[in-house]
Design a protein around this motif. Structure first.
Motif, PDB file in Angstrom:
ATOM      1  N   ASN A 173      12.718 -43.083  12.492  1.00 25.14           N
ATOM      2  CA  ASN A 173      12.739 -44.441  11.957  1.00 25.14           C
ATOM      3  C   ASN A 173      11.990 -44.462  10.628  1.00 25.14           C
ATOM      4  OD1 ASN A 173      10.116 -44.215  12.858  1.00 25.14           O
ATOM      5  ND2 ASN A 173      10.350 -45.670  14.517  1.00 25.14           N
ATOM      6  N   ASP A 174      12.201 -43.406   9.855  1.00 26.16           N
ATOM      7  CA  ASP A 174      11.581 -43.305   8.543  1.00 26.16           C
ATOM      8  C   ASP A 174      12.208 -44.329   7.598  1.00 26.16           C
ATOM      9  OD1 ASP A 174      10.161 -41.100   9.498  1.00 26.16           O
ATOM     10  OD2 ASP A 174      11.762 -39.734   8.914  1.00 26.16           O
ATOM     11  N   TYR A 175      11.500 -44.637   6.572  1.00 19.46           N
ATOM     12  CA  TYR A 175      11.989 -45.517   5.509  1.00 19.46           C
ATOM     13  C   TYR A 175      12.448 -46.881   6.022  1.00 19.46           C
ATOM     14  CZ  TYR A 175      12.320 -40.779   3.730  1.00 19.46           C
ATOM     15  OH  TYR A 175      12.056 -39.481   3.423  1.00 19.46           O
ATOM     16  N   PRO A 176      11.614 -47.571   6.794  1.00 20.38           N
ATOM     17  CA  PRO A 176      12.010 -48.917   7.225  1.00 20.38           C
ATOM     18  C   PRO A 176      12.073 -49.853   6.022  1.00 20.38           C
ATOM     19  CG  PRO A 176       9.718 -48.527   7.761  1.00 20.38           C
ATOM     20  CD  PRO A 176      10.259 -47.221   7.240  1.00 20.38           C
ATOM     21  N   GLU A 177      12.984 -50.802   6.086  1.00 16.40           N
ATOM     22  CA  GLU A 177      13.074 -51.804   5.025  1.00 16.40           C
ATOM     23  C   GLU A 177      11.820 -52.677   5.077  1.00 16.40           C
ATOM     24  OE1 GLU A 177      15.284 -51.710   2.693  1.00 16.40           O
ATOM     25  OE2 GLU A 177      16.438 -50.132   3.648  1.00 16.40           O
ATOM     26  N   THR A 178      11.404 -53.180   3.937  1.00 15.47           N
ATOM     27  CA  THR A 178      10.167 -53.955   3.858  1.00 15.47           C
ATOM     28  C   THR A 178      10.354 -55.424   4.232  1.00 15.47           C
ATOM     29  OG1 THR A 178      10.521 -54.292   1.505  1.00 15.47           O
ATOM     30  CG2 THR A 178       9.149 -52.426   2.146  1.00 15.47           C
ATOM     31  N   SER A 179      11.587 -55.874   4.310  1.00 16.72           N
ATOM     32  CA  SER A 179      11.888 -57.223   4.785  1.00 16.72           C
ATOM     33  C   SER A 179      13.343 -57.253   5.237  1.00 16.72           C
ATOM     34  CB  SER A 179      11.663 -58.265   3.679  1.00 16.72           C
ATOM     35  OG  SER A 179      12.686 -58.176   2.715  1.00 16.72           O
ATOM     36  N   ALA A 180      13.716 -58.320   5.909  1.00 17.08           N
ATOM     37  CA  ALA A 180      15.089 -58.433   6.395  1.00 17.08           C
ATOM     38  C   ALA A 180      16.095 -58.482   5.252  1.00 17.08           C
ATOM     39  CB  ALA A 180      15.233 -59.665   7.283  1.00 17.08           C
ATOM     40  N   ASN A 181      15.652 -58.845   4.059  1.00 21.68           N
ATOM     41  CA  ASN A 181      16.577 -58.968   2.923  1.00 21.68           C
ATOM     42  C   ASN A 181      16.467 -57.822   1.935  1.00 21.68           C
ATOM     43  OD1 ASN A 181      17.533 -61.466   3.839  1.00 21.68           O
ATOM     44  ND2 ASN A 181      15.730 -62.465   3.014  1.00 21.68           N
ATOM     45  N   SER A 182      15.759 -56.743   2.288  1.00 18.33           N
ATOM     46  CA  SER A 182      15.535 -55.681   1.315  1.00 18.33           C
ATOM     47  C   SER A 182      16.572 -54.568   1.352  1.00 18.33           C
ATOM     48  CB  SER A 182      14.133 -55.079   1.505  1.00 18.33           C
ATOM     49  OG  SER A 182      14.045 -54.439   2.766  1.00 18.33           O
ATOM     50  N   CYS A 183      17.539 -54.638   2.229  1.00 17.76           N
ATOM     51  CA  CYS A 183      18.546 -53.599   2.340  1.00 17.76           C
ATOM     52  C   CYS A 183      19.346 -53.505   1.044  1.00 17.76           C
ATOM     53  CB  CYS A 183      19.485 -53.906   3.498  1.00 17.76           C
ATOM     54  SG  CYS A 183      20.756 -52.651   3.671  1.00 17.76           S
ATOM     55  N   PRO A 184      19.551 -52.279   0.524  1.00 19.30           N
ATOM     56  CA  PRO A 184      20.268 -52.149  -0.752  1.00 19.30           C
ATOM     57  C   PRO A 184      21.705 -52.634  -0.704  1.00 19.30           C
ATOM     58  CG  PRO A 184      19.858 -49.993   0.211  1.00 19.30           C
ATOM     59  CD  PRO A 184      19.092 -50.994   1.025  1.00 19.30           C
ATOM     60  N   LEU A 185      22.325 -52.620   0.465  1.00 14.19           N
ATOM     61  CA  LEU A 185      23.716 -53.075   0.538  1.00 14.19           C
ATOM     62  C   LEU A 185      23.842 -54.582   0.445  1.00 14.19           C
ATOM     63  CD1 LEU A 185      25.184 -50.678   3.215  1.00 14.19           C
ATOM     64  CD2 LEU A 185      25.392 -50.546   0.747  1.00 14.19           C
ATOM     65  N   PHE A 186      22.734 -55.300   0.612  1.00 16.57           N
ATOM     66  CA  PHE A 186      22.766 -56.744   0.468  1.00 16.57           C
ATOM     67  C   PHE A 186      22.321 -57.176  -0.922  1.00 16.57           C
ATOM     68  CE2 PHE A 186      21.771 -56.512   5.176  1.00 16.57           C
ATOM     69  CZ  PHE A 186      23.099 -56.621   5.532  1.00 16.57           C
ATOM     70  N   SER A 187      21.927 -56.241  -1.745  1.00 15.04           N
ATOM     71  CA  SER A 187      21.397 -56.536  -3.061  1.00 15.04           C
ATOM     72  C   SER A 187      22.518 -56.727  -4.067  1.00 15.04           C
ATOM     73  CB  SER A 187      20.492 -55.391  -3.519  1.00 15.04           C
ATOM     74  OG  SER A 187      20.194 -55.520  -4.878  1.00 15.04           O
ATOM     75  N   PRO A 188      22.382 -57.697  -4.987  1.00 10.45           N
ATOM     76  CA  PRO A 188      23.393 -57.848  -6.033  1.00 10.45           C
ATOM     77  C   PRO A 188      23.516 -56.598  -6.896  1.00 10.45           C
ATOM     78  CG  PRO A 188      21.855 -59.699  -6.057  1.00 10.45           C
ATOM     79  CD  PRO A 188      21.365 -58.710  -5.044  1.00 10.45           C
ATOM     80  N   LEU A 189      22.461 -55.785  -6.951  1.00 12.29           N
ATOM     81  CA  LEU A 189      22.533 -54.554  -7.737  1.00 12.29           C
ATOM     82  C   LEU A 189      23.554 -53.587  -7.177  1.00 12.29           C
ATOM     83  CD1 LEU A 189      18.722 -53.931  -8.290  1.00 12.29           C
ATOM     84  CD2 LEU A 189      20.362 -54.881  -9.920  1.00 12.29           C
ATOM     85  N   PHE A 190      23.846 -53.685  -5.871  1.00  9.62           N
ATOM     86  CA  PHE A 190      24.783 -52.785  -5.233  1.00  9.62           C
ATOM     87  C   PHE A 190      26.134 -53.447  -4.988  1.00  9.62           C
ATOM     88  CE2 PHE A 190      20.774 -50.836  -4.508  1.00  9.62           C
ATOM     89  CZ  PHE A 190      21.033 -49.475  -4.508  1.00  9.62           C
ATOM     90  N   ALA A 191      26.302 -54.674  -5.421  1.00 10.24           N
ATOM     91  CA  ALA A 191      27.569 -55.376  -5.211  1.00 10.24           C
ATOM     92  C   ALA A 191      28.649 -54.737  -6.076  1.00 10.24           C
ATOM     93  CB  ALA A 191      27.421 -56.852  -5.568  1.00 10.24           C
ATOM     94  N   PRO A 192      29.852 -54.563  -5.529  1.00  9.48           N
ATOM     95  CA  PRO A 192      30.927 -53.975  -6.322  1.00  9.48           C
ATOM     96  C   PRO A 192      31.393 -54.922  -7.414  1.00  9.48           C
ATOM     97  CG  PRO A 192      31.753 -54.711  -4.208  1.00  9.48           C
ATOM     98  CD  PRO A 192      30.262 -54.899  -4.181  1.00  9.48           C
ATOM     99  N   ALA A 193      31.886 -54.353  -8.460  1.00 11.28           N
ATOM    100  CA  ALA A 193      32.427 -55.153  -9.555  1.00 11.28           C
ATOM    101  C   ALA A 193      33.728 -55.811  -9.103  1.00 11.28           C
ATOM    102  CB  ALA A 193      32.679 -54.263 -10.764  1.00 11.28           C
ATOM    103  N   PRO A 194      34.080 -56.958  -9.691  1.00 11.62           N
ATOM    104  CA  PRO A 194      35.360 -57.584  -9.343  1.00 11.62           C
ATOM    105  C   PRO A 194      36.505 -56.590  -9.505  1.00 11.62           C
ATOM    106  CG  PRO A 194      34.040 -59.082 -10.637  1.00 11.62           C
ATOM    107  CD  PRO A 194      33.310 -57.762 -10.630  1.00 11.62           C
ATOM    108  N   GLY A 195      37.378 -56.561  -8.505  1.00  6.46           N
ATOM    109  CA  GLY A 195      38.512 -55.653  -8.523  1.00  6.46           C
ATOM    110  C   GLY A 195      38.218 -54.301  -7.898  1.00  6.46           C
ATOM    111  N   LYS A 196      36.991 -54.042  -7.489  1.00 15.40           N
ATOM    112  CA  LYS A 196      36.621 -52.777  -6.871  1.00 15.40           C
ATOM    113  C   LYS A 196      36.422 -52.975  -5.366  1.00 15.40           C
ATOM    114  CE  LYS A 196      36.531 -50.591 -10.746  1.00 15.40           C
ATOM    115  NZ  LYS A 196      37.584 -49.687 -11.094  1.00 15.40           N
ATOM    116  N   ALA A 197      36.596 -51.913  -4.604  1.00 17.57           N
ATOM    117  CA  ALA A 197      36.441 -52.006  -3.154  1.00 17.57           C
ATOM    118  C   ALA A 197      34.974 -52.076  -2.766  1.00 17.57           C
ATOM    119  CB  ALA A 197      37.095 -50.808  -2.486  1.00 17.57           C
ATOM    120  N   ASP A 198      34.672 -52.888  -1.787  1.00 18.41           N
ATOM    121  CA  ASP A 198      33.339 -52.999  -1.203  1.00 18.41           C
ATOM    122  C   ASP A 198      33.187 -51.867  -0.188  1.00 18.41           C
ATOM    123  OD1 ASP A 198      31.178 -53.623   0.479  1.00 18.41           O
ATOM    124  OD2 ASP A 198      31.552 -55.776   0.368  1.00 18.41           O
TER     125      ASP A 198
END
Length: 186
Positions: free
Chosen positions: A138-163
């Motif tokens: 259970n290494d590298y636990p997220e620091t909060s319920a909203n800290s997952c990189p897949l929920f971050s806008p930084l990791f959101a796919p560009a329009p027209g790209k697959a999620d």
């Protein structure tokens, strides 16, 4: 099989299970399991995964007696990755608030639960149990319920790209003809 988008609630507290795998395997994504004795029980050589490379499990396992249980040479893969390469698979699950253990591995079993929200940060290791023949990562636990990189806008796919989570194409189009054109291009 792939088990997705289910809500399993209040299955009881007298040995009832939200999701039970017996000598089988399954991919489990976007499910909410709470109110059972065992949220997910992988048993007798079973294997449970929470998504492939680049994908998140996005499961919520909470308010059970034990959230994840792997016994009898079984495995549960609910998150792993190589953060320096930005490669992840099956991450972004929420496993917390289970009354006895959030995860328990027994009799030659293994649970991988990295890169998930595990109820608090820093992690409370007393919520995880592995007997002498089993292990839990259970290494590298997220620091909060909203800290997952897949929920971050930084990791959101560009329009027209697959999620990577859903395989769906992200579109900002509102005109039906443009949406159909985009879908045909994909």
């Amino acid at each position: 099989p792939t088990i997705t988008s289910n809500t399993l609630i209040n299955n009881g507290t007298s040995q009832y299970v939200g999701l039970y795998l017996y000598t089988s395997s399954a991919e489990v994504r976007m499910n909410s399991i709470n109110g059972s004795y065992y949220g997910i029980w992988s048993r007798f050589g079973s294997s449970v995964t929470a998504g492939g490379v680049g994908g998140g499990g996005n499961n919520i396992i909470t308010n059970n007696t034990t959230g994840l249980l792997a016994t009898d040479n079984s495995s549960i893969y609910f998150g792993d990755g190589i953060s320096v390469k930005n490669e992840y698979w099956g991450i972004c699950n929420e496993i917390y608030g289970n009354s006895r253990y959030d995860a328990s591995a027994e009799r030659g079993s293994y649970i991988m639960a990295d890169f998930n929200w595990l109820g608090q940060y820093p992690l409370n290791q007393s919520k995880f149990y592995a007997d002498g023949t089993s292990s839990i990562s259970n290494d590298y636990p997220e620091t909060s319920a909203n800290s997952c990189p897949l929920f971050s806008p930084l990791f959101a796919p560009a329009p027209g790209k697959a999620d990577n989570n859903t395989g769906s194409v992200v579109s900002t189009e509102t005109d039906p003809a443009s949406v159909i054109k985009l879908a045909m291009e994909y």
